[in-house]
Design a protein around this motif. Structure first.
Motif: not given
Length: 208
Positions: A7, A9, A32, A106
């Motif tokens: 994902s 971040y 996340t 994600e």
């Protein structure tokens, strides 16, 4: 259990440690952050986040709140032109080192979901954006980046069995129940701070 989340971040908290040339607010996937920190509190659960970043001298792993965050240096150029293949290989190399029991991607419309479904491991995807609806709104040429993204969207849906849907609209937009996916209705994670009283008086009629 060992979990790997692929994902975006946020880098703000670690920009000095990572050696970022500037403070960036571009990757703001706060859901996340909350998800990873919450999972890390579960007994016998080791949580890793694998994310990409352009603005660092070299890849680096940082541990915070019990979460191992792997910031993988990834050049921004030629992503679309190479069909995300170099991004996929970078993620897979990190996953081979982590050796997770499950991979959580994600998004369907980015390299994270694609890397998750091609990792050859038990996989779960969360749907965020809906590219086909975005193209219908923005229009575009016969083949532009949006159509390219839709190609990966379809690929991820064909190869993913377990899907997290953040609201009923997502399931309806893709007609997921009719296509044999296992659906897990889980809204985006929200940090506890949003439910706490503010130490500073809030303005009246303020919309966040």
């Amino acid at each position: 259990m060992k979990v790997a989340i692929l994902s975006p971040y946020p880098t703000q908290e670690f920009h000095q440690e990572l050696g970022c040339s500037q403070l960036s607010h571009q990757s703001s996937a706060t859901w996340t952050v909350v998800l990873a920190r919450s999972l890390a509190q579960l007994p016998n659960t080791e949580v890793h986040v694998v994310t990409e970043i352009e603005d660092i001298p070299a890849s680096k792993t940082v541990t915070a709140d019990g979460v191992h965050i792997h910031f993988v240096r990834s050049p921004a150029r030629f992503k679309t032109l190479t069909l995300w293949q170099f991004d996929r290989l970078r993620r897979h190399r990190v996953l081979a080192e982590i050796d997770p029991d499950v991979v959580h991607g994600e998004g369907l419309e980015n390299q994270y979901g694609y890397a998750a479904v091609t990792a050859g491991r038990p996989c779960l995807l969360t749907i965020h954006g809906i590219p086909k609806l975005a193209r219908s709104y923005y229009g575009g040429a016969w083949f532009d980046r949006q159509r390219f993204v839709e190609m990966f969207e379809r690929y991820c849906l064909r190869h993913a069995t377990n899907l997290v849907i953040i609201n009923p609209f997502v399931a309806a937009a893709y007609n997921l129940e009719a296509n044999g996916h296992r659906l897990f209705p889980i809204p985006n994670a929200i940090a506890p701070e949003f439910f706490e009283a503010s130490a500073i008086a809030r303005e009246n009629d303020l919309l966040l």
